[in-house]
Write a protein that holds these residues in place. Structure first.
Motif, PDB file in Angstrom:
ATOM      1  N   GLU A 158      69.870  35.354  72.973  1.00  0.00           N
ATOM      2  CA  GLU A 158      69.013  34.988  71.852  1.00  0.00           C
ATOM      3  C   GLU A 158      69.905  34.345  70.797  1.00  0.00           C
ATOM      4  OE1 GLU A 158      65.662  37.641  70.228  1.00  0.00           O
ATOM      5  OE2 GLU A 158      67.315  37.949  68.799  1.00  0.00           O
ATOM      6  N   LYS A 159      69.623  33.118  70.451  1.00  0.00           N
ATOM      7  CA  LYS A 159      70.427  32.392  69.470  1.00  0.00           C
ATOM      8  C   LYS A 159      69.512  31.715  68.469  1.00  0.00           C
ATOM      9  CE  LYS A 159      74.634  33.179  70.814  1.00  0.00           C
ATOM     10  NZ  LYS A 159      74.319  34.596  70.997  1.00  0.00           N
ATOM     11  N   ALA A 160      69.918  31.735  67.197  1.00  0.00           N
ATOM     12  CA  ALA A 160      69.145  31.072  66.145  1.00  0.00           C
ATOM     13  C   ALA A 160      70.091  30.582  65.064  1.00  0.00           C
ATOM     14  CB  ALA A 160      68.115  32.030  65.548  1.00  0.00           C
ATOM     15  N   ASN A 161      69.661  29.552  64.370  1.00  0.00           N
ATOM     16  CA  ASN A 161      70.420  29.020  63.248  1.00  0.00           C
ATOM     17  C   ASN A 161      70.434  30.068  62.136  1.00  0.00           C
ATOM     18  OD1 ASN A 161      71.443  27.654  61.040  1.00  0.00           O
ATOM     19  ND2 ASN A 161      70.226  25.806  61.365  1.00  0.00           N
ATOM     20  N   PRO A 162      71.618  30.620  61.801  1.00  0.00           N
ATOM     21  CA  PRO A 162      71.667  31.672  60.779  1.00  0.00           C
ATOM     22  C   PRO A 162      71.298  31.164  59.388  1.00  0.00           C
ATOM     23  CG  PRO A 162      73.892  30.984  61.390  1.00  0.00           C
ATOM     24  CD  PRO A 162      72.955  30.297  62.330  1.00  0.00           C
ATOM     25  N   GLU A 174      69.925  20.473  75.546  1.00  0.00           N
ATOM     26  CA  GLU A 174      69.764  20.469  74.093  1.00  0.00           C
ATOM     27  C   GLU A 174      70.110  21.842  73.529  1.00  0.00           C
ATOM     28  OE1 GLU A 174      66.319  18.437  72.087  1.00  0.00           O
ATOM     29  OE2 GLU A 174      65.599  18.328  74.161  1.00  0.00           O
ATOM     30  N   CYS A 175      69.683  22.877  74.229  1.00  0.00           N
ATOM     31  CA  CYS A 175      69.997  24.243  73.795  1.00  0.00           C
ATOM     32  C   CYS A 175      71.505  24.489  73.847  1.00  0.00           C
ATOM     33  CB  CYS A 175      69.274  25.262  74.671  1.00  0.00           C
ATOM     34  SG  CYS A 175      67.494  25.310  74.413  1.00  0.00           S
ATOM     35  N   LEU A 176      72.169  23.925  74.854  1.00  0.00           N
ATOM     36  CA  LEU A 176      73.617  24.071  74.956  1.00  0.00           C
ATOM     37  C   LEU A 176      74.307  23.375  73.784  1.00  0.00           C
ATOM     38  CD1 LEU A 176      75.668  25.371  76.863  1.00  0.00           C
ATOM     39  CD2 LEU A 176      75.832  23.179  78.057  1.00  0.00           C
ATOM     40  N   ASN A 177      73.825  22.198  73.427  1.00  0.00           N
ATOM     41  CA  ASN A 177      74.384  21.492  72.271  1.00  0.00           C
ATOM     42  C   ASN A 177      74.153  22.289  70.987  1.00  0.00           C
ATOM     43  OD1 ASN A 177      75.210  19.344  73.868  1.00  0.00           O
ATOM     44  ND2 ASN A 177      73.307  18.205  73.564  1.00  0.00           N
ATOM     45  N   PHE A 178      72.968  22.896  70.875  1.00  0.00           N
ATOM     46  CA  PHE A 178      72.684  23.738  69.715  1.00  0.00           C
ATOM     47  C   PHE A 178      73.662  24.912  69.655  1.00  0.00           C
ATOM     48  CE2 PHE A 178      70.728  27.739  68.368  1.00  0.00           C
ATOM     49  CZ  PHE A 178      70.482  27.466  67.036  1.00  0.00           C
ATOM     50  N   THR A 179      73.980  25.497  70.831  1.00  0.00           N
ATOM     51  CA  THR A 179      74.905  26.632  70.880  1.00  0.00           C
ATOM     52  C   THR A 179      76.296  26.228  70.407  1.00  0.00           C
ATOM     53  OG1 THR A 179      73.655  27.427  72.796  1.00  0.00           O
ATOM     54  CG2 THR A 179      75.741  28.525  72.327  1.00  0.00           C
ATOM     55  N   GLU A 180      76.720  25.028  70.754  1.00  0.00           N
ATOM     56  CA  GLU A 180      78.016  24.533  70.281  1.00  0.00           C
ATOM     57  C   GLU A 180      78.036  24.440  68.757  1.00  0.00           C
ATOM     58  OE1 GLU A 180      78.337  20.877  72.506  1.00  0.00           O
ATOM     59  OE2 GLU A 180      79.776  21.790  73.889  1.00  0.00           O
ATOM     60  N   LYS A 181      76.932  23.974  68.177  1.00  0.00           N
ATOM     61  CA  LYS A 181      76.842  23.916  66.714  1.00  0.00           C
ATOM     62  C   LYS A 181      76.816  25.316  66.119  1.00  0.00           C
ATOM     63  CE  LYS A 181      74.286  19.559  66.902  1.00  0.00           C
ATOM     64  NZ  LYS A 181      72.954  18.914  66.722  1.00  0.00           N
ATOM     65  N   ILE A 234      82.960  35.111  71.421  1.00  0.00           N
ATOM     66  CA  ILE A 234      81.945  34.061  71.317  1.00  0.00           C
ATOM     67  C   ILE A 234      82.175  32.972  72.361  1.00  0.00           C
ATOM     68  CG2 ILE A 234      81.171  32.144  69.856  1.00  0.00           C
ATOM     69  CD1 ILE A 234      81.325  34.030  67.484  1.00  0.00           C
ATOM     70  N   LEU A 235      83.431  32.629  72.588  1.00  0.00           N
ATOM     71  CA  LEU A 235      83.727  31.569  73.556  1.00  0.00           C
ATOM     72  C   LEU A 235      83.419  32.018  74.983  1.00  0.00           C
ATOM     73  CD1 LEU A 235      87.042  30.101  72.104  1.00  0.00           C
ATOM     74  CD2 LEU A 235      84.707  29.240  71.840  1.00  0.00           C
ATOM     75  N   LYS A 236      83.642  33.298  75.270  1.00  0.00           N
ATOM     76  CA  LYS A 236      83.278  33.828  76.584  1.00  0.00           C
ATOM     77  C   LYS A 236      81.759  33.814  76.754  1.00  0.00           C
ATOM     78  CE  LYS A 236      87.359  36.799  76.918  1.00  0.00           C
ATOM     79  NZ  LYS A 236      87.861  38.209  76.942  1.00  0.00           N
ATOM     80  N   GLU A 237      81.058  34.153  75.671  1.00  0.00           N
ATOM     81  CA  GLU A 237      79.592  34.118  75.728  1.00  0.00           C
ATOM     82  C   GLU A 237      79.103  32.693  75.933  1.00  0.00           C
ATOM     83  OE1 GLU A 237      75.940  35.987  73.177  1.00  0.00           O
ATOM     84  OE2 GLU A 237      77.278  34.611  72.125  1.00  0.00           O
TER      85      GLU A 237
END
Length: 285
Positions: free
Chosen positions: A227-231, A158-165, A178-181
Motif C-alpha cells: 500500500e503506497k500513497a503520496n504522504p 505508472e505505479c512503479l514510477n510513482f513508487t520511485e517518486k 525501502i530499497l529492498k521493498e
C-alpha cells in the motif's frame, strides 16, 4: 534443495490451495517478491512442502500427520550446512506441535504478528471508534477530484514510477529497507499479469497518488501486500485502504501483514482495530 523461481508458481499454489494458510508470508507472490532478501529454497518431503531461508525453516505445508516427520528429514538436510537451525514464522498450531513433540521452546515473534480486520469494518468505518477516520475520508472525497482504477498491466509501470517518486521523499539512510521493498514491488509490477493479485489505483487530476495490491490468502481472508500513497496528500492512505477493502469485499477478513516493530506502523495498524492477530513463534533446533 531447489531454489525458488518464478517457474514454481503452480507447485506452491497447489499446496497453499490444499492446505490454506493463515500467515501472510504464505502466498507464492509474497515469497517470490521477497526472494531477493530471503533466498528461499524448498523441498517436497512425504507430501509436504518444506521451505527454508538460509538456516531458517518456515512451517511445513501438507497433511498434518506427515509434517513433523517431514520437518525432521528437512532438518537433517539443513544441518549438513549449518550448525544451528532456526524455526521462524510458525503459527500457533504448528508451534504447539513443535513444543509438544520436540520439547523446544517457541517464543512469540511479536514484530511479525499479522493484523487481521473485518473487511466490512474497513469499508464502512462505522461506530465511534472509526469516527475520526470516517471524517477524514469524507473530507478527502470533498477536497479532491479523484478517480479509482483497477490496477492492471497498463498502469502497473505508472505505479512503479510513482513508487520511485515516493522513495525520493524518504531518507534512505534511516530506512535502508525501502530499497529492498522497491525491488519486491518491482518484481510484481513488472510481471503483473503473471501473479494472481488484485489492485486499486487512485488518481488525482490524472496523476497516480496511491495504489494497493493483494490477493486471496485463504477462503475467508485476503492479504494486502503493498500500500503506497503520496504522504503530501492528506488521508490518501486512509482512502486507498478503504478502496482496496471494497475491492476485496468477497472476503470476510483482510490480513494487513505485520508491523515489523516499527512504532509508527504499529500505531497505524492498531488504529484500525484488528479483530484478531495471527501470532507467530520462533525457536531453535
Amino acid at each position: 534443495m531447489k531454489p525458488l523461481s518464478i517457474d514454481d508458481k503452480n507447485v506452491f499454489d497447489e499446496f497453499f490451495c490444499a492446505y490454506p494458510p493463515e500467515i501472510s508470508e504464505y502466498t507464492f507472490t509474497n515469497l517470490l517478491m521477497w526472494n531477493h532478501v530471503y533466498d528461499i529454497r524448498y523441498e517436497i518431503i512425504d507430501g509436504c512442502l518444506l521451505i527454508a531461508s538460509g538456516n531458517n525453516i518456515f512451517p511445513p505445508v501438507g497433511p498434518s500427520e506427515n509434517t513433523l516427520a517431514a520437518l525432521e528429514k528437512f532438518y537433517e538436510i539443513l544441518k549438513k550446512d549449518y550448525s544451528e537451525i532456526n524455526l521462524t514464522r510458525f503459527d500457533n498450531e504448528s508451534a504447539s506441535k513443535i513444543k509438544e513433540n520436540f520439547n523446544i521452546e517457541m517464543k512469540p515473534d511479536e514484530d511479525n504478528f499479522d493484523y487481521v480486520y473485518n473487511t466490512q469494518d474497513l469499508i464502512n468505518l462505522s461506530g465511534r471508534k472509526y469516527h475520526n477516520k470516517k471524517n477524514h475520508i469524507n473530507k478527502f472525497m470533498r477536497t479532491y477530484d479523484y478517480v479509482l482504477e483497477e490496477l492492471c498491466s497498463e498502469n502497473a509501470l505508472e505505479c512503479l514510477n510513482f513508487t520511485e517518486k515516493w522513495i525520493s521523499l524518504k531518507d534512505i539512510e534511516e530506512n535502508p529497507g525501502i530499497l529492498k521493498e522497491f525491488d519486491a514491488i518491482k518484481t510484481v509490477l513488472e510481471n503483473y499479469d503473471f501473479f494472481n493479485v488484485k489492485g486499486i489505483v487512485l488518481k488525482i487530476n490524472g496523476k497516480i497518488e496511491a495504489y494497493s495490491f493483494g490477493e486471496k490468502l485463504n477462503p475467508e481472508t485476503a492479504v494486502t501486500h503493498i500500500e503506497k500513497a503520496n504522504p503530501e496528500i492528506k488521508d490518501a492512505y486512509a482512502f486507498i485502504n478503504m478502496s482496496f477493502a471494497k475491492m476485496m469485499s468477497e472476503f470476510k477478513y483482510i490480513n494487513r501483514e505485520q508491523d515489523l516493530g516499527i512504532p509508527g506502523l504499529r500505531y497505524a495498524k492498531k488504529s484500525y482495530h484488528p479483530v484478531k492477530m495471527i501470532f507467530k513463534f520462533k525457536g531453535k533446533l
